[in-house]
Motif scaffolding. Structure first.
Motif, PDB file in Angstrom:
ATOM      1  N   LYS A   1       0.979  -1.212  -0.196  1.00  0.00           N
ATOM      2  CA  LYS A   1       0.059  -0.062   0.081  1.00  0.00           C
ATOM      3  C   LYS A   1       0.932   1.176   0.138  1.00  0.00           C
ATOM      4  CE  LYS A   1      -3.310  -0.057   2.857  1.00  0.00           C
ATOM      5  NZ  LYS A   1      -3.735  -0.240   4.141  1.00  0.00           N
ATOM      6  N   ARG A   2       1.908   1.277   1.070  1.00  0.00           N
ATOM      7  CA  ARG A   2       2.668   2.509   1.021  1.00  0.00           C
ATOM      8  C   ARG A   2       3.402   2.764  -0.347  1.00  0.00           C
ATOM      9  NH1 ARG A   2       4.618   6.366   4.317  1.00  0.00           N
ATOM     10  NH2 ARG A   2       6.726   7.108   3.863  1.00  0.00           N
TER      11      ARG A   2
ATOM     12  N   LEU B   1       1.162   4.261  -2.663  1.00  0.00           N
ATOM     13  CA  LEU B   1       0.656   5.737  -2.319  1.00  0.00           C
ATOM     14  C   LEU B   1       2.117   6.525  -2.680  1.00  0.00           C
ATOM     15  CD1 LEU B   1      -0.673   5.239   1.188  1.00  0.00           C
ATOM     16  CD2 LEU B   1      -1.860   5.744  -1.170  1.00  0.00           C
TER      17      LEU B   1
ATOM     18  N   MET C   1     -12.671  10.294  -0.637  1.00  0.00           N
ATOM     19  CA  MET C   1     -11.853  10.358   0.606  1.00  0.00           C
ATOM     20  C   MET C   1     -10.608   9.541   0.717  1.00  0.00           C
ATOM     21  SD  MET C   1     -13.053  12.924   2.173  1.00  0.00           S
ATOM     22  CE  MET C   1     -12.501  12.995   4.023  1.00  0.00           C
TER      23      MET C   1
ATOM     24  N   SER D   1      -7.297  11.244   1.336  1.00  0.00           N
ATOM     25  CA  SER D   1      -6.555  10.940   2.348  1.00  0.00           C
ATOM     26  C   SER D   1      -5.189  10.342   1.958  1.00  0.00           C
ATOM     27  CB  SER D   1      -6.855  10.211   3.272  1.00  0.00           C
ATOM     28  OG  SER D   1      -7.535   8.685   2.695  1.00  0.00           O
ATOM     29  N   SER D   2      -5.036   9.557   0.861  1.00  0.00           N
ATOM     30  CA  SER D   2      -3.616   9.271   0.162  1.00  0.00           C
ATOM     31  C   SER D   2      -2.932  10.388   0.058  1.00  0.00           C
ATOM     32  CB  SER D   2      -3.992   8.395  -0.832  1.00  0.00           C
ATOM     33  OG  SER D   2      -4.764   7.345  -0.654  1.00  0.00           O
TER      34      SER D   2
ATOM     35  N   LEU E   1      -1.642  11.871   3.100  1.00  0.00           N
ATOM     36  CA  LEU E   1      -0.736  10.816   3.681  1.00  0.00           C
ATOM     37  C   LEU E   1       0.727  11.005   2.858  1.00  0.00           C
ATOM     38  CD1 LEU E   1      -0.468   8.826   6.115  1.00  0.00           C
ATOM     39  CD2 LEU E   1      -1.048   6.982   4.375  1.00  0.00           C
TER      40      LEU E   1
ATOM     41  N   MET F   1      -7.354  15.864   9.401  1.00  0.00           N
ATOM     42  CA  MET F   1      -6.117  15.464   8.617  1.00  0.00           C
ATOM     43  C   MET F   1      -5.179  16.527   8.227  1.00  0.00           C
ATOM     44  SD  MET F   1      -7.456  13.440   5.303  1.00  0.00           S
ATOM     45  CE  MET F   1      -8.887  12.278   6.232  1.00  0.00           C
TER      46      MET F   1
END
Lengths: 412, 359, 300
Positions: free
Chosen positions: A5-6, A9, A72, A76-77, A80, A101
């Motif tokens: 996932k990271r 991202l 969202m 949010s990604s 982040l 956030m």
């Protein structure tokens, strides 16, 4: 899928950065994220961009459409991992999460120095501010109301739309005829149905959150859930598909004549008008009042700035949405109500009786609940809890307890 | 009594006919070899005998009874496949006994039969193993065990040796012959290897393009081939062919070609009417002689000593022929060579129809 | 340079050559995995930037007393097991049919793969419409055939919602098995079936004694791949039911997704994912052991 996932991202952020650099040819190029999807919404958006660029030749706006359900997650990604857009659409329900956030930039000073501010009464800003800091400029509003089949009402001998829950129930009994495949009320209990569950709870006198603390009053909430679920379970004035019915299904049911009443907001007027005759087949009315409160939401949606890089151009873009020209372009294309009081005075609104219910609602309507975690709690707790009452898996008491526990966890 | 009768059996796929009216009778205890190049229809014929393929016409009788309406399992046959077709999940013992198991033979009786068959094939020590842990020759034995344990009326072998290496092939060939002699059960055996056909068969059917070219015992087929195809398919090196003419002669007829003149004894003088013919000579029938007694004069092209014999390629006029000569042959390339042949051993063929001519 | 030449003659050279791939694996696989696991021991809620910090096993303890987790776990097992069994059976049936080489099977082979070509999202929306309580063709057919009295809202009833999603998934996923099993079937010598026919083994015995054992490795690999795929991908359920009604179709992957992207609670979502990860590892190891696909076929 979690494993990288990271990686994903970071990768997507890098791509977004590359895109931004590549597009930075105009004196000032800004990006705009939104979740407009329908043809009429997109056409109106492009029209507004056109109007904006006619007045601001030195700023180029690149719009990016993100499906509402992924909005969202994408935002949010970006927060982040980097790769924020310059500007983004902000609806009231998501405002708290977005500010929590730290996704939005303080616009207070710019708003205070803006000549357009006077067109927006204080309540327009409340939903887009937090602790006195303004984060977005209101652009349009979704005003809750009810659509009803005028012809069905006449056929059933009903004088007019129900004004409160008692009348609503009485009318529902008369309008339901399962042998004809006709039900009184298109209840939304699938995706997004939580909104009306919360509304009914408040109409029965139970607040949700007060001063940042959970404030559900158990007894009132149980009464509310019992009343609302009984429409399906006991009174059977709701189609049997209700536990899974979402926006598309309730609208489908109303347009095809399966249901006589449906709760939604001004945003769906265009869709319904294109299928039925205004005034003859269907009409609009304010939401019925509950025993303790008359609840109808007026949700102001606006546009915020997500990063400082092009703040000057970004500000011009988000504030442009507050101007009457832009607001009316949107109204004409989509039927979305203007947030600006000046635009509300326009003859195209005052002269159309179908809008009376909305104008009426603006007088008593309340803002949506606005606390951090509202979206997650609503979708992940309220929805399944209420559905499980409808499907007989739990009682209203159990559902309310689950909501209370979930709310405490969300706010902790 | 015939174990197997194949009567006017035909097979076609759509409009393509792959077998054209085949007739074969196999006597009790006989060993029939279906021999031919790939695509000749021999495997199709075997599958039809087994019931794995339908016939398009004709009749097949096993033990005097038509089997066309019977499923393979009811035809009282057992089959050995080219790939051995052993069930990979079963032990050797269960593989061998599986046919009996499916026929409801009791466990005790089955065990005894399996042990007997295993002893006969010398694989008793392998009974607990899985097929994956066997060598090719061992698998072949298991496949044969699976067939003999059933004690059928007829064995069918589908190119059983073609997956083995040369040495093992010779060994297993002997094994099959021994087995046949010991059990006395009739066998139909498909192969493209003419040596297997010659060594094993009591009756050989040479096939090509869906026709039987010749049906007979191996000796006859070797010595008196019915046509040029059979003549060239059987024997290695292949039969030499020389194109020439027959002319009348005082002692019979004379075969003449460039560098060749052979007197063929016959009472039928009419054959010697200048007609063109093909003369077929087996390489081993040629021998070197003195120049004045030679009937074939040529020039040595290649000399290949193999140990027990020497193969010599000889240029005769425009034709090249091979002679199988004694090991100590001393000729060299480009030297002249003088050959003679026993007139009784040659074959004559019509160059157009390629059929045998008897004089 | 000379040292390098000498080194290339030694056996250490091969380890040196492996370094780049090792680095890549560490970067692309090990790091994200470990990072994801690390998050599960931290408080990480995007909407609460102030709460960041290590919390040990807090999320795992919370999971233990989270009724939705247990429901989701149970649903995951039911959903995955039922879907895989159905897909495997359908796939085997389809592969056997396609393996016959009858005229027309080539076109049929392409047709049968179509569902698998459809992205989950498209397949989901298509079936949502087919099963729609008002417009659905399936409802229409069933009513006309007299199976149903009136249109049924398949996804509104907890008794049918999970079953309906399983059928949709089976429809979508069976070509995966059909394709792999077909490849496996092509590798089974025809002679085995002919030997079985001569031996008198019927279709059932042929399936049990030849087809299934010969396909064992392919089946094991396909099942593991499919189970991993199903456990990890929430998209079909997200579209069809969103986990509802109630929690009737809530599965772990969807729960983790919703926790992460609706509640922005990445810590708890990571803990859920770690549980899925570990469960899958245990499943795969156990399954490989049971089906004994690591050893030669003759050794078992």
């Amino acid at each position: 899928m979690r494993l990288n996932k990271r990686q994903f991202l970071v990768g997507s952020a890098a791509l977004a950065m590359a895109g931004r650099i590549g597009g930075a040819r105009a004196a000032s190029a800004i990006s705009y994220w939104h979740h407009f999807t329908s043809q009429s919404e997109m056409a109106s958006l492009l029209k507004i961009i056109g109007l904006f660029q006619a007045a601001n030749a030195d700023v180029a706006v690149t719009q990016e459409n993100i499906p509402n359900s992924e909005y969202m997650a994408k935002v949010s990604s970006a927060v982040l991992a980097g790769g924020r857009p310059d500007t983004a659409m902000v609806i009231a329900e998501r405002f708290a999460d977005l500010t929590a956030m730290e996704g939005l930039i303080d616009l207070t000073e710019r708003v205070n120095g803006w000549e357009g501010k006077a067109n927006f009464p204080d309540n327009r800003w409340t939903g887009l501010s937090s602790n006195g800091v303004i984060y977005a400029v209101p652009a349009f509003a979704f005003v809750d109301w009810m659509y009803y089949r005028a012809d069905y009402f006449e056929e059933a001998g009903l004088a007019g739309p129900p004004r409160n829950f008692d009348e609503f129930l009485q009318a529902s009994r008369k309008l339901t005829n399962p042998s004809k495949g006709r039900y009184a009320f298109g209840m939304r209990a699938g995706a997004g149905g939580f909104k009306y569950v919360i509304d009914v709870m408040e109409a029965f006198g139970s607040p949700i959150v007060k001063d940042g603390q959970p404030a559900i009053e158990r007894a009132a909430a149980i009464e509310a859930i019992t009343f609302y679920s009984d429409l399906f379970l006991k009174e059977k004035v709701v189609p049997p598909s209700a536990p899974h019915d979402s926006y598309r299904q309730i609208m489908e049911a109303f347009r095809t004549g399966q249901t006589a009443m449906v709760w939604h907001h001004t945003g769906s007027l265009n869709e319904i008008s294109s299928a039925m005759k205004q005034g003859e087949q269907f009409s609009t009315a304010p939401m019925p009042a509950g025993p303790k409160a008359h609840v109808a939401r007026v949700a102001y949606a606006g546009n915020g700035v997500m990063k400082e890089d092009n703040i000057e151009a970004a500000w011009r873009w988000v504030s442009f949405w507050g101007q009457t020209d832009a607001a009316l372009a949107l109204l004409e294309g989509t039927g979305y109500f203007p947030a600006s009081a000046a635009a509300l005075q326009d003859q195209r609104i005052t002269g159309n009786p179908i809008y009376n219910a909305a104008t009426e609602t603006l007088k008593f309507g309340r803002l949506p609940n606005n606390f951090v975690g509202a979206a997650g709690w609503s979708e992940n707790v309220v929805n399944p809890a209420f559905q499980s009452v409808l499907t007989g898996q739990s009682t209203p008491e159990q559902a309310v307890d689950r909501m209370i526990q979930g709310l405490e966890a969300a706010l902790r | 009594m015939a174990t197997l009768s194949i009567r006017d059996v035909r097979k076609s796929y759509g409009s393509v006919q792959v077998l054209h009216g085949v007739d074969i009778e196999l006597e009790d205890g006989g060993f029939l070899v279906l021999l031919g190049p790939s695509g000749c229809g021999k495997s199709t014929l075997l599958n039809m005998i087994a019931g794995l393929d339908d016939t398009s016409g004709g009749d097949i009788l096993i033990g005097g009874r038509s089997v066309l309406d019977l499923a393979p399992k009811d035809r009282n046959i057992a089959m050995v496949f080219q790939s051995y077709a052993l069930y990979p999940t079963m032990s050797v013992a269960r593989n061998i006994g599986f046919g009996l198991e499916m026929r409801g033979v009791g466990a005790d009786q089955r065990t005894r039969a399996v042990e007997d068959a295993a002893r006969m094939l010398q694989i008793s020590h392998l009974l607990d193993r899985r097929p994956a842990n066997l060598s090719g020759g061992q698998r072949q034995r298991v496949a044969m065990g699976r067939a003999i344990v059933r004690d059928p009326e007829l064995f069918l072998f589908d190119e059983p040796l073609s997956n083995l290496d040369a040495k093992l092939r010779v060994e297993m060939r002997t094994e099959i012959k021994r087995l046949h002699e010991r059990l006395g059960t009739s066998i139909v055996y498909v192969t493209h290897d003419q040596i297997e056909a010659m060594t094993l068969g009591t009756k050989v059917a040479v096939m090509k393009s869906g026709y039987i070219q010749q049906l007979g015992d191996p000796r006859t087929i070797y010595e008196r081939p019915a046509n040029m195809f059979v003549a060239s398919f059987i024997g290695s090196p292949a039969m030499n062919f020389l194109a020439g003419r027959l002319v009348p002669d005082s002692e019979g007829v004379l075969f003449q070609a460039s560098g060749v003149s052979i007197v063929l004894p016959t009472r039928n003088r009419q054959v010697g009417s200048e007609r063109p013919v093909m003369l077929g000579i087996r390489p081993e029938e040629l021998r070197t002689v003195a120049e004045n007694r030679a009937s074939i004069i040529g020039e040595i092209d290649v000399v290949e000593p193999t140990g027990p014999e020497t193969m010599v390629t000889v240029q005769v006029g425009e034709n090249a022929i091979i002679a199988r000569l004694p090991p100590r042959f001393a000729g060299r390339r480009k030297e002249p060579i003088f050959l003679a042949v026993d007139p009784a051993s040659v074959n004559l063929f019509d160059p157009d129809s390629e059929q045998r001519i008897d004089i | 340079m000379r040292a390098l030449g000498e080194l290339s003659e030694t056996r250490y050279w091969m380890y040196l050559l492996l370094l780049p791939s090792l680095a890549l694996i560490l970067l692309v696989i090990a790091y994200p995995t470990l990072y994801g696991m690390a998050i599960s021991f931290r408080e990480m809620r995007l909407t609460r930037p102030g709460l960041d910090g290590w919390v040990g096993f807090k999320h795992y303890l919370a999971m233990w007393s989270d009724p939705v987790f247990w429901i989701a776990l149970k649903n995951t097992v039911v959903w995955v097991a039922a879907a895989v069994v159905l897909e495997l059976s359908l796939g085997l049936l389809a592969a056997t049919a396609l393996n016959r080489d009858l005229p027309g099977t080539k076109i049929f082979a392409v047709l049968i793969l179509l569902p698998y070509f459809l992205p989950n999202v498209v397949a989901g929306h298509m079936w949502a419409l087919l099963l729609d309580p008002r417009l659905g063709v399936i409802n229409d057919l069933l009513v006309r055939l007299g199976v149903l009295q009136a249109y049924k809202a398949w996804f509104a009833d907890p008794n049918t919602a999970l079953a309906a999603t399983i059928l949709v998934e089976a429809w979508h996923g069976f070509p995966f098995f059909a394709l792999l099993l077909l490849a496996g079937l092509k590798g089974i010598p025809e002679d085995l079936y002919r030997a079985a026919a001569v031996d008198g083994a019927g279709l059932a015995a042929q399936l049990r004694l030849i087809t299934l054992p010969m396909l064992k490795t392919v089946i094991a690999a396909a099942v593991i791949l499919r189970v991993i795929g199903l456990v990890n991908s929430p998209d079909l359920l997200l579209i069809l039911t969103g986990g509802g009604p109630g929690d009737a179709t809530q599965v772990l992957s969807l729960y983790a997704f919703q926790t992460a992207y609706k509640e922005f609670n990445f810590g708890y979502a990571s803990a859920l994912s770690v549980v899925m990860f570990v469960t899958l590892m245990i499943f795969a190891a156990g399954y490989i052991r049971i089906s004994r696909i690591t050893k030669g076929q003759g050794d078992d």
